[in-house]
Design an enzyme around this catalytic site. Structure first.
Site, short mmCIF file in Angstrom:
data_model
loop_
_atom_site.label_atom_id
_atom_site.label_comp_id
_atom_site.label_asym_id
_atom_site.label_seq_id
_atom_site.Cartn_x
_atom_site.Cartn_y
_atom_site.Cartn_z
NE ARG A 196 2.05 -5.21 10.85
CZ ARG A 196 3.07 -4.93 10.05
NH1 ARG A 196 4.26 -5.45 10.28
NH2 ARG A 196 2.91 -4.13 9.03
NE ARG A 208 6.34 -0.62 10.10
CZ ARG A 208 5.24 -0.50 9.36
NH1 ARG A 208 5.27 0.21 8.24
NH2 ARG A 208 4.12 -1.07 9.73
CE LYS A 244 -2.10 -1.13 3.86
NZ LYS A 244 -1.40 -2.41 4.16
NE ARG A 269 7.81 -2.61 6.16
CZ ARG A 269 6.49 -2.43 6.27
NH1 ARG A 269 5.85 -1.73 5.37
NH2 ARG A 269 5.84 -2.98 7.26
NE ARG A 272 -4.59 -1.28 9.84
CZ ARG A 272 -3.47 -0.79 9.29
NH1 ARG A 272 -3.36 0.47 8.98
NH2 ARG A 272 -2.47 -1.60 9.06
P1 AP5 Z 1 4.84 -1.60 1.80
O1 AP5 Z 1 4.52 -0.78 0.62
O2 AP5 Z 1 5.57 -0.96 2.92
O3 AP5 Z 1 3.52 -2.36 2.30
P2 AP5 Z 1 2.28 -1.82 3.13
O4 AP5 Z 1 1.07 -2.49 2.61
O5 AP5 Z 1 2.28 -0.34 3.19
O6 AP5 Z 1 2.66 -2.46 4.53
P3 AP5 Z 1 2.55 -1.89 5.99
O7 AP5 Z 1 3.24 -2.91 6.86
O8 AP5 Z 1 3.09 -0.49 6.11
O9 AP5 Z 1 1.06 -1.89 6.21
P4 AP5 Z 1 0.32 -1.92 7.50
O10 AP5 Z 1 -1.03 -1.65 7.01
O11 AP5 Z 1 0.47 -3.12 8.35
O12 AP5 Z 1 1.09 -0.81 8.38
P5 AP5 Z 1 0.73 0.66 8.79
O13 AP5 Z 1 1.98 1.42 8.78
O14 AP5 Z 1 -0.45 1.17 8.04
O15 AP5 Z 1 5.69 -2.88 1.31
C1 AP5 Z 1 6.17 -3.85 2.22
C2 AP5 Z 1 7.54 -4.36 1.73
O16 AP5 Z 1 7.37 -5.07 0.50
C3 AP5 Z 1 8.56 -3.23 1.43
O17 AP5 Z 1 9.82 -3.72 1.78
C4 AP5 Z 1 8.45 -3.04 -0.09
O18 AP5 Z 1 9.68 -2.58 -0.64
C5 AP5 Z 1 8.12 -4.46 -0.56
N1 AP5 Z 1 7.23 -4.47 -1.74
C6 AP5 Z 1 6.19 -3.64 -2.00
N2 AP5 Z 1 5.58 -4.00 -3.17
C7 AP5 Z 1 6.25 -5.11 -3.61
C8 AP5 Z 1 6.09 -5.95 -4.75
N3 AP5 Z 1 5.13 -5.75 -5.65
N4 AP5 Z 1 6.95 -6.98 -4.90
C9 AP5 Z 1 7.94 -7.21 -3.98
N5 AP5 Z 1 8.14 -6.45 -2.88
C10 AP5 Z 1 7.30 -5.41 -2.70
O19 AP5 Z 1 0.22 0.44 10.28
C11 AP5 Z 1 1.11 0.04 11.30
C12 AP5 Z 1 0.34 -0.08 12.59
O20 AP5 Z 1 -0.22 1.18 12.95
C13 AP5 Z 1 -0.85 -1.05 12.60
O21 AP5 Z 1 -0.46 -2.38 12.83
C14 AP5 Z 1 -1.67 -0.47 13.76
O22 AP5 Z 1 -1.13 -0.82 15.00
C15 AP5 Z 1 -1.50 1.03 13.57
N6 AP5 Z 1 -2.53 1.61 12.70
C16 AP5 Z 1 -2.34 2.24 11.51
N7 AP5 Z 1 -3.51 2.62 10.98
C17 AP5 Z 1 -4.46 2.22 11.85
C18 AP5 Z 1 -5.88 2.29 11.84
N8 AP5 Z 1 -6.56 2.87 10.83
N9 AP5 Z 1 -6.56 1.77 12.89
C19 AP5 Z 1 -5.91 1.22 13.94
N10 AP5 Z 1 -4.57 1.11 14.01
C20 AP5 Z 1 -3.84 1.59 12.95
#
Ligand code: AP5
Length: 215
Positions: free
Chosen positions: A170, A159, A13, A127, A88
């Site tokens: 997760r 991270r 994402k 990552r 979410r």
């Molecule tokens: P990346 O693009 O970083 O993936 P992502 O989907 O953004 O993953 P996240 O881990 O950031 O998502 P998340 O939703 O768990 O975390 P968030 O920060 O929102 O890609 C991942 C890796 O793969 C990278 O190394 C990239 O280079 C590689 N990659 C990408 N595309 C690729 C491809 N096509 N092929 C190969 N490799 C690829 O949330 C973190 C925490 O915050 C949550 O767990 C929660 O505790 C809290 N939080 C955030 N938002 C909320 C909410 N709305 N409600 C409650 N808690 C929340």
């Protein structure tokens, strides 16, 4: 254009959001980034969020709703926005709906990036992040110099929630609390499925094709 990027942890994402934001000139609103910034600055919100995030659990809805309400009220969102990581849960969906209705706006499209669990685990465990916000992968998207950011030359780190136990949690939390949103937005005829198993640029080409219908 108002976009939601939906998908499990590690689906890509953030990676795609950065490209869409540049391509469509939309503010990229990542609730994960907002929370991490608050943790770094040791704000009261960051202090509350830290333990939930390091365990891989969701931060309570009321905190997220307050964050998103404030963020969507800023002037840079008046011409459109892209949400990454929000909503979410169903209460977050309902709150978003209310915020948009009150301000005479609506969602245009929800892009759901689909990737299987085995690939998600590989992506998350490999990552590496830079404090400037750039994300890398040790195998799939490595920096030019191992361990250092191409853009700002900062030292890369892993991270806390990209460690094995937090990743497992997760994925469980995603299936229980966030996956039901796919059904919700399908029923609203807003959901578009994106095959997230391809490489980064092929996925982006697919997304651009979908978004052409919403200009
Ligand atoms: P990346 O693009 O970083 O993936 P992502 O989907 O953004 O993953 P996240 O881990 O950031 O998502 P998340 O939703 O768990 O975390 P968030 O920060 O929102 O890609 C991942 C890796 O793969 C990278 O190394 C990239 O280079 C590689 N990659 C990408 N595309 C690729 C491809 N096509 N092929 C190969 N490799 C690829 O949330 C973190 C925490 O915050 C949550 O767990 C929660 O505790 C809290 N939080 C955030 N938002 C909320 C909410 N709305 N409600 C409650 N808690 C929340």
């Amino acid at each position: 254009m108002n976009i939601i990027l939906l998908g499990p942890p590690g689906a890509g994402k953030g990676t795609q959001a950065k490209k869409i934001s540049e391509n469509c000139s939309l503010p990229h609103i990542s609730t994960g980034d907002i929370l991490r910034e608050n943790i770094s600055n040791n704000t009261p919100l960051g202090v509350k969020a830290k333990s939930y995030m390091s365990r891989g659990e969701l931060v309570p809805d009321e905190l997220l709703i307050t964050i998103i309400k404030e963020r969507l009220s800023r002037s840079d969102c008046s011409g459109g926005f892209m949400l990454d990581g929000y909503p979410r849960t169903i209460p977050q969906v309902d709150a978003l709906q209310m915020i948009l209705t009150e301000s005479g706006r609506k969602m245009d499209v929800v892009l759901n990036i689909d990737v299987d669990d085995e690939e998600l685990i590989k992506r998350l465990s490999g990552r590496r992040m830079c404090a400037c916000g750039t994300s890398y992968h040790v195998d799939f998207n490595p920096p030019e110099k191992e361990g250092f950011c191409d853009s700002c030359k900062g030292k890369l780190y892993q991270r806390e929630d990209d460690r094995a136990e937090a990743i497992r949690n997760r994925l469980i939390v995603y299936k229980k609390q966030t996956q039901p949103l796919i059904n919700y937005y399908t029923k609203k005829a807003l959901l578009r499925r994106i095959d997230g198993s391809k490489d980064i640029s092929a996925i982006f080409e697919g997304i651009k094709k979908v978004l052409e219908n919403y200009d």
